[in-house]
Structure formats: structure tokens, C-alpha cells
Write an enzyme that holds these catalytic residues in place. Structure first.
Site, PDB file in Angstrom:
ATOM      1  N   SER A   1       0.816  -1.214   0.000  1.00 48.78           N
ATOM      2  CA  SER A   1       0.000   0.000   0.000  1.00 48.78           C
ATOM      3  C   SER A   1       0.846   1.259   0.000  1.00 48.78           C
ATOM      4  O   SER A   1       0.551   2.224  -0.720  1.00 48.78           O
ATOM      5  CB  SER A   1      -0.947   0.001   1.198  1.00 48.78           C
ATOM      6  OG  SER A   1      -0.232   0.004   2.424  1.00 48.78           O
ATOM      7  N   ASP A   2       1.924   1.263   0.794  1.00 48.32           N
ATOM      8  CA  ASP A   2       2.736   2.478   0.834  1.00 48.32           C
ATOM      9  C   ASP A   2       3.634   2.613  -0.383  1.00 48.32           C
ATOM     10  O   ASP A   2       3.978   3.719  -0.793  1.00 48.32           O
ATOM     11  CB  ASP A   2       3.545   2.572   2.134  1.00 48.32           C
ATOM     12  CG  ASP A   2       4.362   1.336   2.439  1.00 48.32           C
ATOM     13  OD1 ASP A   2       4.427   0.407   1.609  1.00 48.32           O
ATOM     14  OD2 ASP A   2       4.942   1.274   3.543  1.00 48.32           O
ATOM     15  N   CYS A   3       4.004   1.501  -1.013  1.00 47.07           N
ATOM     16  CA  CYS A   3       4.873   1.577  -2.190  1.00 47.07           C
ATOM     17  C   CYS A   3       4.125   2.113  -3.411  1.00 47.07           C
ATOM     18  O   CYS A   3       4.647   2.966  -4.137  1.00 47.07           O
ATOM     19  CB  CYS A   3       5.474   0.208  -2.494  1.00 47.07           C
ATOM     20  SG  CYS A   3       6.613  -0.375  -1.212  1.00 47.07           S
TER      21      CYS A   3
ATOM     22  N   GLU B   1       3.650   5.907  -2.506  1.00 45.56           N
ATOM     23  CA  GLU B   1       4.842   6.748  -2.621  1.00 45.56           C
ATOM     24  C   GLU B   1       5.350   6.773  -4.063  1.00 45.56           C
ATOM     25  O   GLU B   1       5.888   7.791  -4.520  1.00 45.56           O
ATOM     26  CB  GLU B   1       5.935   6.265  -1.669  1.00 45.56           C
ATOM     27  CG  GLU B   1       5.562   6.300  -0.186  1.00 45.56           C
ATOM     28  CD  GLU B   1       5.294   7.700   0.352  1.00 45.56           C
ATOM     29  OE1 GLU B   1       5.635   8.687  -0.329  1.00 45.56           O
ATOM     30  OE2 GLU B   1       4.733   7.810   1.460  1.00 45.56           O
TER      31      GLU B   1
END
Length: 722
Positions: free
Chosen positions: A452-454, A457
């Protein structure tokens, strides 16, 4: 005679980038002097090997922005020709032994130079107490010490060579290998120096459960699931490698009693106190007791493990292993499952099979050569993760606007363009995978796992670079919308975002945690770090394309902000699960609240968070927190301030619009003081964590976040002075 550490000629090593796939990194050794002359080492290779880089001294920085500029002047030297920044990603000390055992039982050997450098790394990471821990910052454990001792023996070290006698004595002092945690029991059983009867049951039959069962394996966190699956195949088939003389010798070396006298069934719940972080829940021990009968009584009608049920289960599990291999280009999700899957493909299809050869071709992707030797990384790299932060830092500090950095910035955009995953996995439904269309993976697109964060970002990095007047609009709105669809698909009912998938089951599944050395691993938990990345990406995108799924995005952001408020601790901090620890998570959480318009001026939560940080600023102006904060869930003060955590604190205070600029000025002076004349910062203590108890290194962070914090602080302090 003094023992001499094994070593190769470091001037012979070269780093190949992108040979087989986008972002791939492989170290190769050139034995021929003529080849070395034709392919000279560059700054990247010299830097990571600890050799003289020859980089020039830069004018002394007088302001934070000048220091940030000097930092990137050095760091851009480490940018590969394809645009990403090749970087090591190590720390865990149980990875190399798994690979070494896997290669051994499959009848394979690494190159002699690789084996030499593996030995050098293992020996360099030996603790002063005499053994190895779970990771480089941890004290010795049975798991770490036994596994690395066995690896050294397989790699050719004699039983009494160098420190081996001392290491063996420590193993005996800790009670021998019988109390090794479950993952170690499995690897030693595969090698033939432990008995499968001593391993708590890992029944492949669990994969025959209907999907609606509350504890069905598809509901488990993906790393546990993809490790358990090949483990269950090896356990269910009782695979053991060849019985070589070394196997019989090791049986004599790592135990405190004769091997044939060990009561193996009593070892299933025997876990050394040196290792235990998450003790077995009574439910797990009861299950192991019942399943032991299932495994031990093959002639009992109706409940026997020799029934066709076992054969069906093994077939089912092997199909899942195949799906994982084909979905990831034989990388698998990480190095543990990589080694286990490789053994499974060998056991089933043999050394000449396409599957096994494909696995061998991807081994080097996980190996990174450092100044301490050859390590096995936590994945096949951290390519996307590092680049996405660096891109945002350059844009937000306005360094990307400077002519000398424009080419480097555009190379990052080109890398991001090629790294976006354009479709869902081949075995999407069959492999129980989350959607990946439009996503970015932590490392490379071939690895293929959305985080989710990759994806968030990565999208933010693209938006940031494409906002520059000189940058082409390489990724159109359609491709960005694919990323947005994936991000929106990952929010849990609580409002929080987990890592790879939605949370698929109850946290009571921790009752089944058989890993012992890790905590909170059975489901994909929600994290303030991931939640911040997701909601910030949604808000950035909405400015570009305000009509696309407008209502869905607003509802998601509102729920995410509420989640951030809900998980704030009474002391004002947030607990970090991927970086160390409260400093890291508080930086992310304050970014979330800043997006919601909350600052020290109007939010009690933000004021408490900033007070939490300011109260922990050290005398020299920096911040320092150890990985023990993650282990104990209480702030653990480091003896020395750390530039990375100081940078995190600076960014957090800027997000919160903290008014006392002297706090930020002192922190900037500390970061600037630690900067070397050529612009670099030296590596300090470990920065990352996973599963509460295992530290992992992010060496790029000292560049990325120091540059980011200094550049942002320069702007903030000037604005405050006006």
C-alpha cells in the site's frame, strides 16, 4: 596460528544492473585483469565495497540547503544508469543459512568467490559474545548461532578452524540445537541434522480447508502464508537432503547429547529462552498434540496422514508454490520463501527441470556485496522505496529545479515509468493475490507484489517529478487512475491501511503463530505509516484529477484521518512497525494530520505529538532511538543521536508547524556537523524493523532523509523568520 578472515580481491567485483529485468542488481566477479581494465569500477561499486571513491571535497555548507545540495551531489554518484539507486538491504542473519542449506541439499554450489564473501560476511557479523542473533543488532540466539555455524561448515570451514570451536562451545552452553525455533527446526530437518518428528506439525492439509474457515491459510499475512506453504510441502513429504559425511558430523557437533538418544517428539515445543519473543499459545500446543497423533499413526483408519488426503494436500500446496513462482519470476515474495520454494521445485521436478533452473537464475538477485562481505538481502532490493522518497525530496527542496540535477531527476521518472505494474498477476485468483494493476512493488516490477505504501509513494514521486516544467508527462491520468483504484481497494473498515492486502482474518489467529521469534505476523495489520502514504497519495492525485472517484477518495481520506487519530498513543506518539520506531511513525502521522489542516496552532493531537518529540531531543540537538522501542513498545533512548532519526524528527516538526525554530535549527546543525567533506553521511545504527523483533538496514535513508529534512528546514526557517 592467527586466523585470517577469508576475502577476495574487492577490486574484482562489478555491479550489473538490469541485465535480465528492470531494476535487477547482480554482483559479478571478474577474474581476468584485462576484463577489469575494460570494465573499470565506478563510484557506486567502490562506495559499497568500502574503497576510496575519489569523490572531491565540496565547499563547506553554510546553510541547511547548501548541505542538502552537497548531500545530493554525492548521492547522485550512486544512481545507476537505469535511474534507480543501487543499495544494500540487509540486517537479518537467518537468510544466508537458509540459502546455503537449500543450495547444498539441491546439489548446487555458488561461485568460489561468492562462498568466500559469504563466509567473510557471516564472520564479520559475529557478535562479541561469540555468536549471532536474529539480526545484526541483536544478542546471540540459538537460531542465529546454530544456523550460521552450520552455514560456515557447509561453506567449507573446518570444525576447529578459526573461531569455530568457540562458537560450538557457545551453542552447547545455550543448550544445543534441540531448542532452535521452528524455522530453524525445518531447515535443519531438510539438511538431515534434525528429525521431522521434532518439528511441530505443519500440515499441508490446511490448504484443503474451505475459504470460509476463519483460520484458512489464505487469510494469513502474505509473508507467513508464502513461507508456511513450502514448509508444509517439505514437512508433509518429509523431504531430507542427501546424507553426506558432513551431515553426520554436524549431528555430533551441534548437540549436547548423542543424536540417536534425543527424544525428538519432545522437541516440538522446546524453544530456547534465548530466542522466544512470542511464546506458543496453548491453542497451538493443543493443535500440535492432536496433529502429532495424526502424523504418527499411519495405520489408524480415518485419521491417518498416509490417507489420500495427504496426497491431495501436497498436490494442492505444490500448485500454490508454482503459482507464486510464476507470479514473481521465481523471485517469490522474499528470501525465506525463495529458498524453500527452490527446494520444493527440486524435490518434485529434479535438478534439470525448467522450474529449478529458473530459481537458480534468480539467486544472485538477492545477494549484495558490502564492505563486510556478501549478504542475502531482505528482498531483491529496495529500489522503488528508496527512489520514490528521493524523488519527492528533490522536488520539495527545489533541488530538482537546479540545472545540475535535472538529468538525474528525469532518470528517476524514466525508472518509475518502467517500474509500474501494468496488470494483475498471472495467477491472480488462484494464488489469492490482491490486485496489482497500476501499482509499484517495493523493489522491482518483476517481484510483482503491491504494497500500500509503495504504490502510494511511487505515485507521489511521479506526480512530484511531472509537476516540474521540464519533465515530460510520461504517466498519463489513465495509468495514475489504475494506481488510485489499487490504493482505494486496500483500505480496511477501520480506516487504516495494512501492507500487502486487506486484513483477511481475526487477530486471534496469533494463537497459531508458530514462528516464536516474531510478533504480530498472522494477519496483515494496519499501520499509520501505510495509512499516511495512501491518504497523501489520494490527496496529491485529487489536485491533478479532481473529478475521478471524488466521493470515494474523500470518504477514504476522512476514514484514514480518523484512524490516525484513533491510534495515537496517550503520550502523543504513534508506534512504528517498519522504521524505528516512534520517531518514524510520528513523522508519517503528522504528515497525515497536516494534510487534514491540523497543526500545533489548532490541534491538541499535533501539539502532543510535537511535545513528545521535543522532550526527547538530545543535548547535541539530535534524536536517537534503538530498535528495542519496537520490541518493548516503549521509547528506548539510544546512547548516540542518529542523523536519520534526527531528520525524521525535523520533518515531523515541520509538518506540525512547530513554532520554536531553535529546536529545528539545533537538529540541522547536528546533521550538518556529521556530513563529510564530499557530501556523504556515514552509516550509523539500523533504521528499519519488521514483525516487532527483527531490525533491517536502510542505508539509503541517511542520504534521502537528511537531504529532505535539511532542504525543507531551510525553507521553513526562512519563512518563520519573515
Amino acid at each position: 596460528m592467527d586466523f585470517k578472515f577469508p576475502s577476495t580481491d574487492l577490486k574484482g567485483w562489478r555491479l550489473k544492473v538490469g541485465e535480465d529485468s528492470h531494476g535487477q542488481q547482480k554482483w559479478v566477479y571478474l577474474r581476468d585483469e584485462k576484463q577489469r581494465e575494460e570494465w573499470p569500477q565506478d563510484v557506486t561499486e567502490k562506495y559499497w565495497l568500502g574503497l576510496d571513491t575519489g569523490t572531491p571535497e565540496l565547499p563547506e555548507a553554510k546553510t541547511p540547503l547548501e548541505a542538502a545540495r552537497n548531500g545530493y551531489k554525492f548521492y547522485r554518484n550512486l544512481q545507476s544508469h537505469d535511474g534507480h539507486f543501487s543499495t544494500e538491504y540487509g540486517g537479518p542473519l537467518f537468510l544466508i543459512p537458509g540459502l546455503v542449506i537449500a543450495m547444498n541439499v539441491c546439489g548446487q554450489k555458488l561461485l568460489p568467490e561468492q562462498e568466500t564473501e559469504l563466509k567473510r560476511y557471516i564472520l564479520n557479523k559475529r557478535r562479541k559474545e561469540g555468536g549471532w542473533g536474529l539480526h545484526t543488532a541483536a544478542p546471540p540466539t540459538v537460531f542465529g548461532t546454530v544456523m550460521n555455524y552450520v552455514a560456515l561448515r557447509i561453506l567449507g570451514m573446518g570444525p576447529d578452524e578459526g573461531p569455530m570451536t568457540e562458537i560450538r562451545a557457545l551453542i552447547h552452553e545455550m543448550g544445543g540445537a534441540t531448542g532452535i525455533p521452528t524455522w530453524g527446526k525445518v531447515w535443519l530437518s531438510v539438511l538431515g541434522v534434525y528429525e521431522w518428528d521434532g518439528v511441530g506439525s505443519i500440515p499441508p492439509e490446511l490448504w484443503l480447508l474451505p475459504d470460509w474457515v476463519p483460520f484458512a491459510p489464505w487469510r494469513w499475512w502474505i509473508h507467513v502464508r508464502q513461507t508456511f506453504t513450502p514448509m508444509s510441502y517439505l514437512y508433509g513429504s518429509r523431504f531430507v537432503g542427501p546424507f553426506t559425511p558432513l551431515v553426520f558430523t554436524l549431528r555430533q557437533e551441534i548437540y549436547t547429547q548423542p543424536y540417536e538418544t534425543i527424544r525428538w517428539s519432545a522437541q516440538q515445543s522446546n524453544i530456547s529462552p534465548y530466542d522466544v519473543y512470542s511464546p506458543h499459545h496453548p491453542v497451538l500446543d493443543i493443535a500440535h498434540g492432536f496433529l502429532a497423533y495424526y502424523e504418527a499413526m499411519p495405520s489408524l483408519p480415518g485419521v491417518s496422514s498416509c490417507l489420500p488426503l495427504r496426497s491431495s494436500a501436497l498436490k494442492r500446496v505444490y500448485d500454490l508454490i508454482r503459482y507464486e513462482d510464476e507470479n514473481t519470476g521465481y523471485q517469490t515474495i522474499g528470501p525465506v520463501s525463495k529458498a524453500f520454494n527452490m527446494v520444493c521445485r527440486y524435490a518434485k521436478e529434479g535438478p534439470d527441470s525448467k522450474a529449478f533452473k529458473s530459481h537458480l537464475s534468480r539467486v544472485d538477485d538477492f545477494l549484495w556485496l558490502s564492505k563486510d562481505g556478501l549478504m542475502m538481502m531482505g528482498t531483491n532490493g529496495s529500489q522503488l522505496w528508496d527512489l520514490s522518497f528521493m524523488a519527492q525530496a528533490l522536488v520539495e527542496t527545489s533541488l530538482a529545479d537546479e540545472p545540475e540535477f535535472k538529468k538525474s531527476t528525469l532518470k528517476m521518472l524514466d525508472w518509475l515509468d518502467k517500474a509500474q505494474i501494468r496488470q494483475n498477476p498471472k495467477w491472480y485468483h488462484e494464488g489469492y493475490r490482491h490486485r496489482t494493476k497500476g501499482a509499484w512493488a517495493f523493489s522491482t516490477p518483476e517481484q510483482s507484489y503491491v504494497v500500500s505504501d509503495c504504490v502510494s509513494e511511487g505515485l507521489k514521486a511521479v506526480i512530484a517529478i511531472q509537476s516540474l516544467p521540464y519533465a515530460p508527462k510520461t504517466l498519463d491520468l489513465g495509468r495514475m487512475r489504475d494506481a488510485i483504484d489499487t490504493i482505494l481497494s486496500m483500505q480496511n473498515p477501520s480506516g487504516g491501511f495494512a501492507s500487502y492486502e486487506l486484513q483477511r482474518g481475526s487477530t486471534k489467529m496469533e494463537w497459531l503463530n508458530a514462528a516464536e521469534v516474531f510478533g504480530n505476523i498472522m494477519v496483515d495489520y494496519e499501520y499509520p505509516e501505510c495509512t499516511t502514504s495512501a491518504l497523501s497519495a489520494l490527496k496529491h492525485f485529487s489536485k491533478l484529477d479532481p473529478t475521478y472517484r471524488q466521493q470515494d477518495i474523500q470518504i477514504t481520506v476522512d476514514k484514514a484521518i480518523k484512524y490516525i487519530h484513533d491510534v495515537q498513543r496517550p503520550d502523543g506518539s504513534w508506534y512504528g512497525s517498519w522504521g524505528i520506531c516512534f520517531t518514524y511513525a510520528t513523522m508519517f502521522a503528522l504528515e497525515s494530520l497536516a494534510i487534514a489542516g491540523e497543526t500545533c496552532a489548532n490541534s491538541e493531537g499535533v501539539r502532543r505529538a510535537c511535545k513528545f518529540l521535543v522532550d526527547r531531543q538530545m543535548e547535541d540537538g539530535g534524536w536517537g532511538e534503538t530498535y528495542m522501542s519496537c520490541v518493548t513498545m516503549e521509547y528506548a533512548q539510544h546512547k548516540q543521536s542518529q542523523v536519520v532519526q534526527t531528520a525524521w524528527a525535523v520533518l515531523a516538526l515541520i509538518y506540525g508547524q512547530y513554532e520554536d525554530k531553535s529546536v529545528i535549527e539545533r537538529a540541522c546543525r547536528l546533521i550538518m556537523k556529521r556530513q563529510k567533506p564530499d557530501g556523504r553521511w556515514e552509516q550509523e545504527d539500523t533504521e528499519g524493523i519488521f514483525n516487532k523483533n527483527c531490525a533491517i538496514d536502510y542505508p539509503a535513508f541517511k542520504f534521502i532523509f537528511c537531504i529532505w529534512a535539511l532542504g525543507r528546514a531551510d525553507k521553513y526557517l526562512k519563512r518563520q523568520s519573515q
